[in-house]
Motif scaffolding. Structure first.
Motif, PDB file in Angstrom:
ATOM      1  N   ASN A 115     -81.059   7.666 -42.267  1.00 28.71           N
ATOM      2  CA  ASN A 115     -81.701   6.345 -42.204  1.00 28.71           C
ATOM      3  C   ASN A 115     -82.071   6.100 -40.746  1.00 28.71           C
ATOM      4  O   ASN A 115     -81.209   5.895 -39.892  1.00 28.71           O
ATOM      5  N   TRP A 116     -83.394   6.138 -40.447  1.00 24.47           N
ATOM      6  CA  TRP A 116     -83.879   6.063 -39.077  1.00 24.47           C
ATOM      7  C   TRP A 116     -84.263   4.635 -38.705  1.00 24.47           C
ATOM      8  O   TRP A 116     -85.038   3.996 -39.411  1.00 24.47           O
ATOM      9  N   ILE A 202     -87.731  12.159 -43.979  1.00 23.91           N
ATOM     10  CA  ILE A 202     -88.572  13.050 -43.170  1.00 23.91           C
ATOM     11  C   ILE A 202     -90.020  12.578 -43.053  1.00 23.91           C
ATOM     12  O   ILE A 202     -90.703  12.881 -42.067  1.00 23.91           O
ATOM     13  N   VAL A 203     -90.503  11.827 -44.043  1.00 28.50           N
ATOM     14  CA  VAL A 203     -91.851  11.251 -43.935  1.00 28.50           C
ATOM     15  C   VAL A 203     -91.780   9.922 -43.189  1.00 28.50           C
ATOM     16  O   VAL A 203     -92.579   9.652 -42.277  1.00 28.50           O
ATOM     17  N   ARG A 204     -90.826   9.105 -43.558  1.00 26.24           N
ATOM     18  CA  ARG A 204     -90.719   7.764 -42.972  1.00 26.24           C
ATOM     19  C   ARG A 204     -90.471   7.817 -41.462  1.00 26.24           C
ATOM     20  O   ARG A 204     -90.993   6.982 -40.713  1.00 26.24           O
ATOM     21  N   ASP A 308     -99.986   3.021 -43.889  1.00 29.75           N
ATOM     22  CA  ASP A 308     -99.777   1.573 -44.025  1.00 29.75           C
ATOM     23  C   ASP A 308     -98.785   1.261 -45.137  1.00 29.75           C
ATOM     24  O   ASP A 308     -97.951   0.358 -45.000  1.00 29.75           O
ATOM     25  N   ARG A 309     -98.876   1.991 -46.253  1.00 27.58           N
ATOM     26  CA  ARG A 309     -97.943   1.746 -47.360  1.00 27.58           C
ATOM     27  C   ARG A 309     -96.515   2.102 -46.941  1.00 27.58           C
ATOM     28  O   ARG A 309     -95.558   1.410 -47.313  1.00 27.58           O
ATOM     29  N   ALA A 310     -96.370   3.184 -46.167  1.00 28.73           N
ATOM     30  CA  ALA A 310     -95.039   3.583 -45.695  1.00 28.73           C
ATOM     31  C   ALA A 310     -94.452   2.523 -44.765  1.00 28.73           C
ATOM     32  O   ALA A 310     -93.276   2.169 -44.871  1.00 28.73           O
ATOM     33  N   ARG A 311     -95.275   1.996 -43.861  1.00 29.27           N
ATOM     34  CA  ARG A 311     -94.778   1.019 -42.888  1.00 29.27           C
ATOM     35  C   ARG A 311     -94.458  -0.322 -43.529  1.00 29.27           C
ATOM     36  O   ARG A 311     -93.691  -1.114 -42.960  1.00 29.27           O
ATOM     37  N   ALA A 312     -95.033  -0.555 -44.717  1.00 29.27           N
ATOM     38  CA  ALA A 312     -94.775  -1.821 -45.419  1.00 29.27           C
ATOM     39  C   ALA A 312     -93.493  -1.776 -46.249  1.00 29.27           C
ATOM     40  O   ALA A 312     -93.057  -2.815 -46.746  1.00 29.27           O
ATOM     41  N   GLY A 314     -89.492  -1.543 -47.227  1.00 27.51           N
ATOM     42  CA  GLY A 314     -88.208  -1.973 -46.688  1.00 27.51           C
ATOM     43  C   GLY A 314     -87.109  -1.011 -47.114  1.00 27.51           C
ATOM     44  O   GLY A 314     -87.342  -0.104 -47.924  1.00 27.51           O
ATOM     45  N   PRO A 315     -85.893  -1.202 -46.601  1.00 32.24           N
ATOM     46  CA  PRO A 315     -84.780  -0.293 -46.901  1.00 32.24           C
ATOM     47  C   PRO A 315     -84.464  -0.180 -48.389  1.00 32.24           C
ATOM     48  O   PRO A 315     -83.999   0.871 -48.839  1.00 32.24           O
TER      49      PRO A 315
END
Length: 340
Positions: A115-116, A202-204, A308-312, A314-315
């Motif tokens: 968890n980064w 690894i993607v996030r 953009d979808r990745a950055r939107a 949440g945990p």
């Protein structure tokens, strides 16, 4: 006369290239701290220049022999540099993934699920996961652009019917406190590692933490071809456990190793410069039918841009489901064709 001049020019080029290679090799791999490596590289470069001038300018008879002996000694030292698995590694590459295969059942050990929060702030978690290849449903190429449109890091994600995804990524194995260097990748600075990880790790980390631009491309493959490629990754990871290898910026990187594994499935798969300029990998996949041709590459890029979808997310969100919103799945190729 012309032939003699041509031979002289060729000798000068060879001497320059061998001298430059030796200087870089010492700068990156000479034992000791940075200052010692720079001194060793400088002494080598200066010695080469003096011997070149002595040979070509002053016609000193023993100068070419001295150059040859120096270069042979350098190569002998270079041959002693071996890849190892027992260094003090950075946390995210500290463990080697390996797997066990029994029929369609695959158990992967050391699957990364960090968890980064930042590059220096993360929760460490390594898991053992079990997968049933009978339930393997899709394969996606994920490209993470970090240095212009021609350079991207390529990963392969395998998705299962239960919604789980595991990503395989060929990466450098950094020592603790070490930074990546493209030039160092030519000079045995890094070992190579094959990471298996959750997409939310690894993607996030690339899209949300490192600010890279990420794209997902569904691959058009038969179930048998997907299973074979998955098992090729497991076999490659198991081999690295017993036989470590060096990463090389050109010959052993994130796409060339995948190409060699895929070529075992489809022997007609051509080598292409786009395997090195990984930013153009979608065009290569489209030309070879692995990227569904229902849409053009530009349209796949538009739909497959997941940044953009990745950055939107949440945990608590389903990261894998979120990044695939609006990305149509690939159509299966005709039976008997690996990609069509």
């Amino acid at each position: 006369m012309l032939a003699r001049a041509g031979a002289g020019a060729l000798a000068a080029v060879v001497l320059f290239l061998s001298g430059a290679w030796g200087a870089f090799a010492l700068a990156f791999r000479f034992p000791g701290r940075y200052a010692a490596r720079i001194v060793a590289a400088s002494v080598w470069a200066l010695g080469c220049v003096v011997l070149w001038v002595a040979w070509i300018g002053w016609h000193v008879s023993w100068a070419p022999a001295a150059l040859l002996i120096a270069f042979v000694a350098l190569l002998a030292w270079w041959a002693t540099i071996r890849p190892r698995n027992d260094r003090l590694w950075a946390d995210d590459v500290a463990r080697l993934m390996h797997g066990e295969v029994e029929g369609s059942r695959v158990v992967l050990h050391n699957v990364r699920d960090f968890n980064w929060r930042s590059d220096d702030d993360y929760d460490v978690r390594w898991d053992t996961r079990e997968y049933d290849l009978e339930r393997l449903a899709r394969a996606d190429a994920i490209l993470s652009y970090w240095s212009g449109e021609a350079i991207a890091h390529a990963m392969l994600s395998f998705g299962f019917e239960d919604g789980r995804h595991v990503v395989f990524s060929v990466e450098i194995r950094r020592k603790r406190g070490e930074a990546f260097s493209e030039i160092g990748g030519f000079f045995r600075q890094f070992e190579l590692i094959l990471i298996a990880a959750d997409e939310s790790d690894i993607v996030r980390v690339r899209s949300n933490v490192r600010g890279e631009d990420d794209y997902l491309f569904p691959l058009r493959m038969t179930h048998d071809a997907m299973c074979s490629l998955f098992l090729s990754y497991v076999a490659a990871a198991n081999e690295l456990v017993g036989k470590p290898r060096f990463y090389n910026t050109v010959t052993s990187n994130c796409t060339t190793i995948v190409y060699r594994m895929a070529k075992r499935i489809d022997g007609a798969l051509p080598f292409d410069l786009r395997l090195l300029l990984t930013g153009y990998l979608p065009e290569y996949l489209s030309d070879n039918g692995t990227l569904d041709r229902r849409l053009g590459v530009d349209e796949w890029r538009r739909l497959g841009r997941i940044t953009d979808r990745a950055r939107a997310t949440g945990p608590q969100d389903d990261f894998s489901a979120a990044i695939r919103v609006g990305v149509p799945p690939a159509q299966s190729p005709p039976s008997g064709d690996s990609t069509a």
